[in-house]
Enzyme design. Sequence first.
Site, PDB file in Angstrom:
ATOM      1  N   CYS A  24       0.872  -1.186   0.000  1.00 60.58           N
ATOM      2  CA  CYS A  24       0.000   0.000   0.000  1.00 60.58           C
ATOM      3  C   CYS A  24       0.901   1.225   0.000  1.00 60.58           C
ATOM      4  O   CYS A  24       1.667   1.412  -0.924  1.00 60.58           O
ATOM      5  CB  CYS A  24      -0.969  -0.025   1.190  1.00 60.58           C
ATOM      6  SG  CYS A  24      -0.189  -0.195   2.801  1.00 60.58           S
ATOM      7  N   ARG A  35      -2.154  -0.876   5.504  1.00 59.18           N
ATOM      8  CA  ARG A  35      -3.389  -1.379   4.879  1.00 59.18           C
ATOM      9  C   ARG A  35      -3.151  -2.755   4.270  1.00 59.18           C
ATOM     10  O   ARG A  35      -4.015  -3.627   4.290  1.00 59.18           O
ATOM     11  CB  ARG A  35      -3.867  -0.404   3.798  1.00 59.18           C
ATOM     12  CG  ARG A  35      -4.510   0.849   4.332  1.00 59.18           C
ATOM     13  CD  ARG A  35      -4.841   1.822   3.205  1.00 59.18           C
ATOM     14  NE  ARG A  35      -3.666   2.536   2.711  1.00 59.18           N
ATOM     15  CZ  ARG A  35      -3.698   3.483   1.780  1.00 59.18           C
ATOM     16  NH1 ARG A  35      -4.856   3.816   1.227  1.00 59.18           N
ATOM     17  NH2 ARG A  35      -2.598   4.093   1.391  1.00 59.18           N
TER      18      ARG A  35
END
Lengths: 152, 288
Positions: B246, B251
Amino acid sequence: MSQYPPAMAEVVDELASITDRYERAEMLIEVADRFDTVKIPPEIATKPYDEAHRVPACESEAFVWAQPQADGTLRYYFDVLNPQGLSAMAMAVVLGESLNGQPTDLAMRIPSELVFDLFGKEISMGKGAGLMGILNMVQSYAKRHKAGMSLE
Amino acid sequence: MATSIADRGYINPTKLVTTDWVAAHLDDPTVRIIESNEDPLLYPSGHIPGAVQVDWTHDLNDPLRRDYLDKAGFEALMSRIGVTPEMTVVFYGDKNNWWACYALWVFQLFGHTNAKIMDGGRLKWEQESRPMTREVPTYAATSYQAQQRDDSSIRAFREQVLEHAQEGLPLVDVRSPAEYSGEKLHMPEYPQEGALRGGHIPGAHNVPWARAINPDDGTFKTADELRAIYEGEKHLMPDDDVIVYCRIGERSSHTWFVLSYLLGYKNVRNYDGSWTEWGNLVGAPIER
């Protein structure tokens, strides 16, 4: 000389004097607990809010309004739809308490460092973007008001 | 409303626990509940009784270099929060357990695999009006002997990612479509997470991490729903060698958890250098 309005400078200075992160968090939570004092009243706006007042990129779903006052100043109102959006609420309270009833030029001079001075430089990009978005929206209202433009 | 965890078809359903399970184990001395959030104000404002906080910046990162804490640092953290190697740690947090999965991934680098995620995270616990407290618990310090950090099996570095991309092996970019396309680069004046170039690593699929979640209560989607996304749309397979990334690797640790445990993929690595490294690397190939 600080570019922050006096009430804002007071908060920033107090936070700067606190080195313990839990104490800093406690202070910001106390600020966020005053959110009702700057929350949009139902006589001005009700849900679902006009999307024009939504803060872009704010994952806490913050909204900002500005109401012209008889003395030529602006009063800012906010809502944060995500109940977990405590940082957004604290940001709204700091802005509202520092700027309501003050000359609009003060809002325009606030540097974006405010976000980091309040919440620390280590906040995530997503959170930083949302908090800066709240500040940017307030400054946008101040500029439009000064230019005689609509605030709707 | 989400079905029970056992009925969702996960390959490793025991990596998830329900809010009911956590409520029943609040006083279990073999379980430590850990809250990990993006918003540092949330834990002090109220948390699950007995839960400790692990903060992604202060507790999991090296204070100087861009890296995670080392063996001694991890042992000190575990000692401070009163965890022994035998204890079950259960993570939960805001943002649909995004940071909880990140913490679980870092714990796994040190071999603490007896770790679970509370399905639905903080959102579901609050929705169910379960008890919250502002009292920060203290636990007796433990003596924790960790293994050396193992960066070889679930972590990927830039040279490995370059080789992976050149071989045409699957990459999953879990950022938003605007970040993936390069339209959104970074925030002006943002000191931490900027990148000079926008786009994605050539060949990477775009599957925003939050697609794995039911937004109403923060629970994970069923295995069939997840397969429809990763296998139906993106044609990944459980035996694939997959790298996820990410912006800074947080994430993507959520997607790493989904692929590794809920869908049982055997070889998933998280590239924590992610776009803040790749988008600043001189000469690195980029696709838009």
